[in-house]
Design a protein around this motif. Structure first.
Motif, PDB file in Angstrom:
ATOM      1  N   THR A  14       0.800  -1.220   0.000  1.00 12.15           N
ATOM      2  CA  THR A  14       0.000   0.000   0.000  1.00 12.15           C
ATOM      3  C   THR A  14       0.834   1.273   0.000  1.00 12.15           C
ATOM      4  OG1 THR A  14      -0.293  -0.203   2.346  1.00 12.15           O
ATOM      5  CG2 THR A  14      -2.115  -0.934   0.947  1.00 12.15           C
ATOM      6  N   MET A  82      -2.064 -11.037   7.976  1.00  9.05           N
ATOM      7  CA  MET A  82      -2.203 -10.541   6.602  1.00  9.05           C
ATOM      8  C   MET A  82      -1.122 -11.075   5.674  1.00  9.05           C
ATOM      9  SD  MET A  82      -3.081  -6.545   7.445  1.00  9.05           S
ATOM     10  CE  MET A  82      -3.805  -6.131   5.870  1.00  9.05           C
TER      11      MET A  82
ATOM     12  N   ARG B  21      -7.132   2.840  -0.003  1.00  6.98           N
ATOM     13  CA  ARG B  21      -6.869   2.123   1.233  1.00  6.98           C
ATOM     14  C   ARG B  21      -8.124   2.102   2.107  1.00  6.98           C
ATOM     15  NH1 ARG B  21      -2.205   4.752   4.329  1.00  6.98           N
ATOM     16  NH2 ARG B  21      -3.740   6.415   4.240  1.00  6.98           N
ATOM     17  N   GLU B  37      -4.892   6.623  11.648  1.00  7.83           N
ATOM     18  CA  GLU B  37      -3.712   6.298  10.859  1.00  7.83           C
ATOM     19  C   GLU B  37      -2.478   6.857  11.559  1.00  7.83           C
ATOM     20  OE1 GLU B  37      -3.417   7.607   6.772  1.00  7.83           O
ATOM     21  OE2 GLU B  37      -1.505   6.565   6.544  1.00  7.83           O
ATOM     22  N   GLY B  40       1.025   4.394   8.625  1.00  6.65           N
ATOM     23  CA  GLY B  40       0.665   4.116   7.238  1.00  6.65           C
ATOM     24  C   GLY B  40       1.493   3.010   6.609  1.00  6.65           C
ATOM     25  N   SER B  41       2.233   2.272   7.436  1.00 10.58           N
ATOM     26  CA  SER B  41       3.032   1.187   6.862  1.00 10.58           C
ATOM     27  C   SER B  41       2.990  -0.099   7.683  1.00 10.58           C
ATOM     28  CB  SER B  41       4.474   1.644   6.664  1.00 10.58           C
ATOM     29  OG  SER B  41       5.002   2.097   7.895  1.00 10.58           O
ATOM     30  N   GLY B  42       1.975  -0.211   8.526  1.00  8.14           N
ATOM     31  CA  GLY B  42       1.767  -1.481   9.232  1.00  8.14           C
ATOM     32  C   GLY B  42       2.596  -1.673  10.478  1.00  8.14           C
ATOM     33  N   GLU B  43       3.239  -0.619  10.954  1.00  7.88           N
ATOM     34  CA  GLU B  43       4.141  -0.816  12.082  1.00  7.88           C
ATOM     35  C   GLU B  43       3.593  -0.310  13.417  1.00  7.88           C
ATOM     36  OE1 GLU B  43       8.236  -0.109  11.406  1.00  7.88           O
ATOM     37  OE2 GLU B  43       8.069  -0.500   9.263  1.00  7.88           O
ATOM     38  N   LEU B  57      -4.737  -4.647   9.477  1.00  6.64           N
ATOM     39  CA  LEU B  57      -4.340  -3.248   9.449  1.00  6.64           C
ATOM     40  C   LEU B  57      -4.988  -2.585   8.247  1.00  6.64           C
ATOM     41  CD1 LEU B  57      -0.674  -4.128  10.307  1.00  6.64           C
ATOM     42  CD2 LEU B  57      -2.339  -3.093  11.849  1.00  6.64           C
ATOM     43  N   CYS B  59      -4.561   0.200   6.971  1.00  4.69           N
ATOM     44  CA  CYS B  59      -3.689   0.996   6.088  1.00  4.69           C
ATOM     45  C   CYS B  59      -2.995   0.104   5.062  1.00  4.69           C
ATOM     46  CB  CYS B  59      -2.659   1.794   6.886  1.00  4.69           C
ATOM     47  SG  CYS B  59      -1.283   0.825   7.511  1.00  4.69           S
ATOM     48  N   LEU B  60      -3.032  -1.204   5.286  1.00  7.25           N
ATOM     49  CA  LEU B  60      -2.373  -2.123   4.357  1.00  7.25           C
ATOM     50  C   LEU B  60      -3.393  -2.914   3.547  1.00  7.25           C
ATOM     51  CD1 LEU B  60       0.537  -3.669   6.493  1.00  7.25           C
ATOM     52  CD2 LEU B  60       0.541  -1.619   5.081  1.00  7.25           C
ATOM     53  N   MET B  61      -4.628  -2.442   3.559  1.00 14.16           N
ATOM     54  CA  MET B  61      -5.683  -3.175   2.869  1.00 14.16           C
ATOM     55  C   MET B  61      -6.309  -2.268   1.837  1.00 14.16           C
ATOM     56  SD  MET B  61      -8.385  -5.206   5.196  1.00 14.16           S
ATOM     57  CE  MET B  61      -9.564  -5.992   4.119  1.00 14.16           C
ATOM     58  N   LEU B 132       1.718   0.194  18.907  1.00 13.58           N
ATOM     59  CA  LEU B 132       2.626   1.075  19.635  1.00 13.58           C
ATOM     60  C   LEU B 132       1.862   2.106  20.449  1.00 13.58           C
ATOM     61  CD1 LEU B 132       5.435   1.894  17.044  1.00 13.58           C
ATOM     62  CD2 LEU B 132       5.313   0.043  18.717  1.00 13.58           C
TER      63      LEU B 132
END
Lengths: 262, 164
Positions: A14, A82, B21, B37, B40-43, B57, B59-61, B132
């Motif tokens: 993404t 995922m 997204r 958000e 924005g990168s799954g972390e 997540l 933001c990753l979909m 986090l």
């Protein structure tokens, strides 16, 4: 036929997708790509099997505890829900957590396109960071691993900057066959994050055969490991540190030294 | 592209570009701004939602991946004015400071307690390891999850008693 980029679940896409103009094909709903089954002494893991499903699978737990150890420390729980094994392989990151165990287990990648089907050992499949043997219009269908693995010790360890969501500074997978008296009869090693691709050292493996699992034996092969790796400096660690850690990770195997002797 | 899915127990149809997204669709199109958000990168886990009961997540979909799915966001947990026991425990036990990570933490907790009604503290830490928090130091969050687990267990026992 996919003439456009394919993705297994999209979890690593993404951020770049916002700059990517074109079509994407998502494979995550193809049932046969989500299958784990045993056939002719091999276990097939479909490319769209998520890390969570892999960890929960009894066939994998029984046959490849090494792979379970690695997947347990991959990303975080939602990332494991995922992300898929196919995605981890095709991302071809030097730090990919499933790659060192898949290397030592001798995984074979099955590649398919609409009219072809080929098998490539993982070692030849990954060409460099982000580079694979995948041609246009091909997908990774899954991986095959032999169940007839002749070892009694397995160890995976990732050295990262923190426990969860850590990208490896260095990682290490090992399979050992120890005799009852603690002599190394067989050794297979693979290191991640210390070169553009996964590093192995047949020299080190061979040199250990017939030796007892002691600090002394392991120490004798450290120079071979330090020679085999070609790490880089990056935001996570220096090349020098990575080289040192790659060698030192061998000594973690000492904890299995009493195997079979009691 | 028309997408049919179930959002917080309501059949929902949206007409969106399939490569948008999910976090943007929830926040911008559907005004469900509870989902945050962060990275924005799954972390960071701030955008966690449940998809078919499993934490993911958003933001990753991408939008197309929603088709036919059952989605629960933090807005879907409370019933009217009544908060979900996990939300209640977070409020009562000081697990919220700035609040930005809270929706994600709550979703990760709901996912955990659905799978494991009596988690140990280390299982709780593992379950929220993808989320986090930069304020609380996690201690109070783990405390709150323990309390929520007990509350949900007691509620379940009470309901079972009623059935008899």
């Amino acid at each position: 036929m996919p003439a456009v980029p394919t993705s297994w679940s999209g979890s690593d896409l993404t951020s770049p997708v916002r700059r990517f103009a074109g079509s994407l094909i998502c494979l995550e709903r193809i049932d046969e790509l989500k299958s784990i089954h045993e056939a002719d002494g091999q276990i097939f893991i479909g490319s769209c099997v998520s890390h969570t499903k892999l960890m929960e699978n009894l066939l994998i737990q029984k046959n490849f505890p090494l792979l379970i150890q690695a997947v347990k420390v991959l990303g975080s729980p939602p990332i494991r829900n995922m992300g898929t094994i196919g995605g981890n392989i095709c991302t071809a990151s030097p730090a990919g957590d499933t790659l060192p165990p898949l290397h030592t287990l001798g995984a074979i990648v099955e590649i398919r396109s609409i009219d072809s089907n080929r098998l490539v050992p993982l070692k030849g499949f990954i060409k460099g960071p982000g580079k694979t043997a995948l041609q246009k219009s091909e997908i990774v269908y899954g991986v095959w691993i032999n169940t007839n693995q002749d070892y009694n010790v397995c160890h995976y360890e990732k050295v990262g900057q923190r426990k969860a969501l850590a990208i490896a500074i260095a990682s290490f997978a090992a399979l050992l066959k120890l005799s009852e008296s603690g002599i190394i009869e067989k050794a297979l090693f693979a290191w991640g994050s210390v070169a553009p691709v996964i590093v192995t050292s047949q020299e080190a493996e061979k040199m250990l055969i017939g030796k007892p699992l002691t600090a002394e034996s392991l120490k004798s092969v450290v120079p071979l490991v330090e020679k085999a790796v070609s790490p880089i400096d990056d935001v996570r660690a220096s090349a020098e540190y990575r080289r040192m850690v790659a060698g030192n990770l061998l000594f973690r195997l000492l904890q299995y030294g009493n195997h079979g002797s009691t | 592209m028309k997408i049919f899915f179930v959002l917080n127990d309501t059949h929902t149809i949206i007409d969106v570009d399939p490569d948008r997204r999910v976090v943007d669709i929830l926040r911008e199109d559907l005004q469900l701004t509870g989902t945050k958000e962060g990275c924005g990168s799954g972390e960071c886990g701030a955008c966690s939602i449940l998809v078919d009961g499993e934490s993911r997540l958003s933001c990753l979909m991408l939008a197309a991946q929603l088709e036919g799915k059952r989605v629960i966001t933090v807005e879907g947990l409370s019933v009217g004015e009544n908060m979900h026991p996990v939300q209640e425990a977070f409020v009562e036990h000081g697990a919220v400071q700035c609040g930005f990570c809270t929706p994600g933490m709550v979703m990760a907790t709901v996912d955990l307690l659905n799978r494991n009604a009596e988690p140990t503290r280390s299982e709780i830490r593992e379950a929220i390891s993808g989320n986090l928090c930069r304020c609380t130091g996690y201690q109070k969050i783990v405390d709150a999850v323990e309390v929520a687990a007990k509350a949900m267990k007691n509620e379940e026992l009470r309901m079972m008693g009623k059935d008899r």
